[in-house]
Enzyme design. Sequence first.
Site, short mmCIF file in Angstrom:
data_model
loop_
_atom_site.label_atom_id
_atom_site.label_comp_id
_atom_site.label_asym_id
_atom_site.label_seq_id
_atom_site.Cartn_x
_atom_site.Cartn_y
_atom_site.Cartn_z
N CYS A 86 -9.64 -4.54 1.97
CA CYS A 86 -9.18 -5.65 1.14
C CYS A 86 -9.51 -6.99 1.80
O CYS A 86 -10.67 -7.34 1.89
CB CYS A 86 -7.69 -5.49 0.84
SG CYS A 86 -7.14 -6.40 -0.61
N HIS A 195 -6.94 0.52 -0.93
CA HIS A 195 -6.12 0.64 0.29
C HIS A 195 -5.85 2.10 0.64
O HIS A 195 -4.85 2.65 0.17
CB HIS A 195 -4.78 -0.06 0.08
CG HIS A 195 -4.84 -1.55 0.10
ND1 HIS A 195 -4.62 -2.29 1.23
CD2 HIS A 195 -5.10 -2.44 -0.88
CE1 HIS A 195 -4.72 -3.58 0.95
NE2 HIS A 195 -5.02 -3.71 -0.33
N GLU A 197 -4.61 3.28 3.29
CA GLU A 197 -3.35 3.40 4.04
C GLU A 197 -2.13 3.43 3.12
O GLU A 197 -1.03 3.76 3.54
CB GLU A 197 -3.24 2.27 5.07
CG GLU A 197 -2.76 0.91 4.54
CD GLU A 197 -3.83 0.10 3.80
OE1 GLU A 197 -4.89 0.65 3.48
OE2 GLU A 197 -3.56 -1.09 3.53
#
EC number: 6.3.5.3
Lengths: 226, 82
Positions: A86, A195, A197
């Site tokens: 990002c 993302h 994560e």
Amino acid sequence: MRFAVVVFPGSNCDMDLVHAIEDVLGEEVNPVWHHESDLSSYDAILLPGGFSYGDYLRCGSLARFSPVMDAVKKEAEAGKLILGICNGFQILTEAGLLPGALMRNDHLQFRCELEPVSVERIDSAFTKHYAEGETVQIPIAHAEGNYFCDEDTLQRLEDNGQILFRYAGKNPNGSIANIAGITNEKGNVLGMMPHPERAIVDWMGSPDGARLFTSMLAYWKENQAS
Amino acid sequence: MYKATIFVTLKESVLDPQGVAVKGTLHTMGYTEVSDVRIGKRLEVSLEAANQEEAEVAVTAMCQKLFSNPVIENFRFDLEEV
């Protein structure tokens, strides 16, 4: 394997990344302030999402001159794995470690949603644990993920197999060729808007991001042995 | 002391979604004669330099390295001694 998570003023996904590495891999991971000038003791460097320097001027344009970025460049040249997610992706393009630029979403909205993403190749350092032709679910959360580059650059990305991820559903931001993530020519630097994560266990909505981190660890182990 | 007034704009080949949205509102307001709107940035930079030429070289470098992204943006500036 030792991971560094670079923390810029305004980063806000740094601790999510630290937890992802701890929970998924159980490997050593340290947050590193952006004034650090030596990253040589790390095997992989992660640039987290967020709003470094408040996104002032252009996303990533000020962070790219943080002292740590010279060290990131040095380790990238040494072949270490670099992952920008990002805002991290935006910083990598501003720094010239990846081609192109990330512009305002074509509809001007901030989009935060789980996104179907196709894995374009599984022989990379970041995708070896995905299946051929697989579409995975990974969330996005951005207003400036509209990837742009000129036609020659796009052709080079395609020819060199540098496009690792594409949006598989409706393009959420207007990015050229549905690009969601690209690597440098050598393949050791990855920038992506989704993302991983935020998608490491079922209760997060999808566990599909976890295999990106296990892929990195597997790649590192293979290269240790050789 | 010199003052540079810098304009950074998106390249012609790059879609400006903000400009498109503003044009849409202008049309809603009745200004249907408007065919295009492009939005850019204006920066004012004060700097010390020995002469005009030195100031120009410095500001050009700043524009290339920081104020604009050559992939998507153009820049130009006016320079005056103040």
